[in-house]
Write a protein that holds these residues in place. Sequence first.
Motif, PDB file in Angstrom:
ATOM      1  N   ILE A  32       0.852  -1.206   0.000  1.00  0.00           N
ATOM      2  CA  ILE A  32       0.000   0.000   0.000  1.00  0.00           C
ATOM      3  C   ILE A  32       0.883   1.250   0.000  1.00  0.00           C
ATOM      4  O   ILE A  32       0.597   2.234  -0.681  1.00  0.00           O
ATOM      5  N   SER A  33       1.996   1.183   0.765  1.00  0.00           N
ATOM      6  CA  SER A  33       2.937   2.320   0.812  1.00  0.00           C
ATOM      7  C   SER A  33       3.494   2.621  -0.570  1.00  0.00           C
ATOM      8  O   SER A  33       3.597   3.780  -0.977  1.00  0.00           O
ATOM      9  N   PHE A  34       3.891   1.572  -1.310  1.00  0.00           N
ATOM     10  CA  PHE A  34       4.438   1.777  -2.662  1.00  0.00           C
ATOM     11  C   PHE A  34       3.428   2.486  -3.558  1.00  0.00           C
ATOM     12  O   PHE A  34       3.766   3.411  -4.286  1.00  0.00           O
ATOM     13  N   LEU A  35       2.185   2.025  -3.482  1.00  0.00           N
ATOM     14  CA  LEU A  35       1.153   2.606  -4.354  1.00  0.00           C
ATOM     15  C   LEU A  35       0.827   4.042  -3.922  1.00  0.00           C
ATOM     16  O   LEU A  35       0.623   4.914  -4.774  1.00  0.00           O
ATOM     17  N   MET A  36       0.805   4.287  -2.603  1.00  0.00           N
ATOM     18  CA  MET A  36       0.608   5.666  -2.119  1.00  0.00           C
ATOM     19  C   MET A  36       1.753   6.553  -2.618  1.00  0.00           C
ATOM     20  O   MET A  36       1.550   7.690  -3.020  1.00  0.00           O
ATOM     21  N   PHE A  37       2.974   6.000  -2.551  1.00  0.00           N
ATOM     22  CA  PHE A  37       4.163   6.734  -2.977  1.00  0.00           C
ATOM     23  C   PHE A  37       4.052   7.105  -4.461  1.00  0.00           C
ATOM     24  O   PHE A  37       4.342   8.236  -4.853  1.00  0.00           O
ATOM     25  N   ALA A  38       3.590   6.139  -5.269  1.00  0.00           N
ATOM     26  CA  ALA A  38       3.425   6.399  -6.712  1.00  0.00           C
ATOM     27  C   ALA A  38       2.441   7.543  -6.935  1.00  0.00           C
ATOM     28  O   ALA A  38       2.673   8.430  -7.766  1.00  0.00           O
ATOM     29  N   ARG A  39       1.362   7.553  -6.161  1.00  0.00           N
ATOM     30  CA  ARG A  39       0.363   8.624  -6.315  1.00  0.00           C
ATOM     31  C   ARG A  39       0.913   9.962  -5.814  1.00  0.00           C
ATOM     32  O   ARG A  39       0.710  11.011  -6.437  1.00  0.00           O
ATOM     33  N   ILE A 131      -6.943   3.540  -3.494  1.00  0.00           N
ATOM     34  CA  ILE A 131      -5.931   4.528  -3.082  1.00  0.00           C
ATOM     35  C   ILE A 131      -6.173   5.857  -3.805  1.00  0.00           C
ATOM     36  O   ILE A 131      -5.950   6.930  -3.253  1.00  0.00           O
ATOM     37  N   ASP A 132      -6.684   5.778  -5.018  1.00  0.00           N
ATOM     38  CA  ASP A 132      -6.999   6.992  -5.774  1.00  0.00           C
ATOM     39  C   ASP A 132      -8.105   7.810  -5.086  1.00  0.00           C
ATOM     40  O   ASP A 132      -8.158   9.032  -5.210  1.00  0.00           O
ATOM     41  N   ALA A 133      -8.963   7.106  -4.338  1.00  0.00           N
ATOM     42  CA  ALA A 133     -10.092   7.787  -3.666  1.00  0.00           C
ATOM     43  C   ALA A 133      -9.708   8.325  -2.282  1.00  0.00           C
ATOM     44  O   ALA A 133     -10.468   9.080  -1.675  1.00  0.00           O
TER      45      ALA A 133
END
Length: 509
Positions: A32-39, A131-133
């Motif tokens: 989840i951290s990686f995906l948050m980081f990407a955003r 994560i986008d929301a």
Amino acid sequence: MITGSLKSSVDKLWEEFWTGGVTNPLTVIEQISFLMFARLLDINESRNEKKAQRTNKPFRRIFPDTDEGQALRWHKFKHLGAENMLPHVRDKVFPHFKSVAIEGAKFGEYMKDAQLMIQKPSLLVSAVNMIDALPLTEGDTKGDLYEYLLSKLTTAGINGQFRTPRHIIRLMVEMLDPSLEHNEVIGDPACGTGGFLVEAMHYLQRKYTSPEGIIDHEGEKIYSGDLLEPHREHIQNNLIHGFDFDVTMLRIAAMNLLLHGIDAPDIHYQDTLSSGFPDKFPQQAQNFFDVILANPPFKGSLDFEDVHSSLLAQVKTKKTELLFVALILRMLKNGGRSATIVPDGVLFGSSKAHVALREMLVEKNQLEAVISLPSGVFRPYAGVSTGILIFTKGGKTGDVFFYDMQDDGFSLDDKRTQLYGSTFDGDLPDCLIRWKGKDPQKDTDRTAKAFFVKTEEIREKNYDLSLNRYKETVYEEVQYEPPREILKKLKALENEIMRDLDELEGMLG
């Protein structure tokens, strides 16, 4: 402030990973951290683009200004279908992380071994949509959101690290009272998920908010930190330093600090007990920190060859819990102070190394307080009994403040249910009040929760720092009835039962 709907969004996201076959809580948080980081990288890039348009000044791009570079951005790949998104994120977006630097933070250091552990295309699409929301652009909310995610971490790391309860961290930070007046520097030699460093930032936010800067939001106070502005450069560049030897923990800590407003956290992959620490980080390894907050992992024993000789000169032992206290003393400036959690064995162990360490704390430094914590504080990770040591490097030990904490505001079973309306309750506020208004002349009642012990007495007792060595227990005399009287009452009760049984039998005919 995190609302119920946000919590349920995080719960749902967590469930998606679980049902998608990613069941290790550390891995879930890491992914989840990686995906948050990407955003967040994409949000940051968009912000810089708008600023460049306004000012006509160029900026250093995170994503190259080519079709391939722009395809790595969140707002581009989130629209890909499931079958295309998985290989794109795994083979192109993740490798790009390794070269990324944002506002001076070398995230490549934390991301160099980053791997996408999500195997199911549908799980990745679900996670990206959720994560986008999430409100990752809203100040405090994004930090609270991550804290809620971390609260789901109920397993220890591979080296025995675990998340220290936030209310215990808050007590330790409040007792040390960090300040920015003289550009104080705060560190944690085994930072785990970064909880101490984040709470230190929260504390400074509260401390440096004017009465006008406090915003009331639905009955909850929000501290704007409006008085932090003169210290902003120090906060971003030198206030906070952390180390950990578990790269997963390091990534989580980096994200935690980033989401709490530290854009360039100075945290590094490093075993701070090792002989390589002073070579790689000569500045931070010695006489550098004003404040150190720590709950070091107690993973047992190390080989002497692995430990730096300056620590073994202070305390010759293989036990990490003793070596970490010696390390913290070395890392502090003269006059620097620390609040460190230690297992009870450190307080009363009778080996040469245990006694030598406590003697060093009392005789060569200023030992200020020993807080005894309830044994269930670290459940469900561990049931070990612990205490908090508060000490200042150098100086002279006077009377030592002892506090017997029996109630930390949560149940002491594996569920750790909140017992009161506030998360900072039970004995914690009382401990803080007693500490701030401490008076060795008044606080002499050894039957009370808080009392002082003179250095001479600690010296006489072989530097034993366990609370039970000094606390006096009051035994109340209980009056019992004479045995004959008790027997008489039992017989009368028995007769009454027999009468009732006879009556019942009669009713049945």
